[in-house]
Design a protein around this motif. Structure first.
Motif, mmCIF file in Angstrom:
data_model
loop_
_atom_site.group_PDB
_atom_site.id
_atom_site.type_symbol
_atom_site.label_atom_id
_atom_site.label_comp_id
_atom_site.label_asym_id
_atom_site.label_seq_id
_atom_site.Cartn_x
_atom_site.Cartn_y
_atom_site.Cartn_z
ATOM 1 N N MET A 1 -7.864 0.246 10.148
ATOM 2 C CA MET A 1 -7.746 -1.100 9.602
ATOM 3 C C MET A 1 -6.830 -1.121 8.370
ATOM 4 O O MET A 1 -6.080 -2.055 8.177
ATOM 5 N N LYS A 2 -6.906 -0.074 7.559
ATOM 6 C CA LYS A 2 -6.098 -0.024 6.343
ATOM 7 C C LYS A 2 -4.606 0.016 6.656
ATOM 8 O O LYS A 2 -3.798 -0.513 5.909
ATOM 9 N N HIS A 3 -4.231 0.642 7.782
ATOM 10 C CA HIS A 3 -2.821 0.739 8.139
ATOM 11 C C HIS A 3 -2.236 -0.617 8.509
ATOM 12 O O HIS A 3 -1.026 -0.789 8.508
ATOM 13 N N LEU A 4 -3.071 -1.600 8.831
ATOM 14 C CA LEU A 4 -2.590 -2.947 9.142
ATOM 15 C C LEU A 4 -2.478 -3.828 7.901
ATOM 16 O O LEU A 4 -1.845 -4.884 7.951
ATOM 17 N N LEU A 5 -3.073 -3.403 6.816
ATOM 18 C CA LEU A 5 -3.090 -4.231 5.609
ATOM 19 C C LEU A 5 -1.718 -4.312 4.940
ATOM 20 O O LEU A 5 -1.300 -5.400 4.538
ATOM 21 N N LYS A 6 -1.009 -3.209 4.843
ATOM 22 C CA LYS A 6 0.288 -3.221 4.161
ATOM 23 C C LYS A 6 1.312 -4.133 4.838
ATOM 24 O O LYS A 6 1.953 -4.934 4.160
ATOM 25 N N PRO A 7 1.494 -4.059 6.158
ATOM 26 C CA PRO A 7 2.448 -4.993 6.786
ATOM 27 C C PRO A 7 2.021 -6.449 6.648
ATOM 28 O O PRO A 7 2.849 -7.323 6.443
#
Length: 56
Positions: A1-7
């Motif tokens: 889930m965290k990897h989707l937060l930056k974009p």
């Protein structure tokens, strides 16, 4: 889930800045507001790209 937060955060910020500049020129007819938001947009795009590249 965290990897989707930056974009998502980067997209949301750029989306808001771009449409704020569009609003300033179309509805407020403010050259200064338009150029200010465009400058903020391009500066943010540079820093967001560097931020996201460092995470990769």
């Amino acid at each position: 889930m965290k990897h989707l937060l930056k974009p998502f955060v980067g997209f949301l910020l750029l989306f808001l800045l771009y449409h704020s500049a569009e609003y300033m020129i179309v509805f407020r007819n403010s050259i200064f507001g338009f150029l200010s938001f465009q400058l903020a947009f391009f500066a943010s795009a540079y820093f967001i790209a560097a931020w996201q590249a460092a995470a990769a």
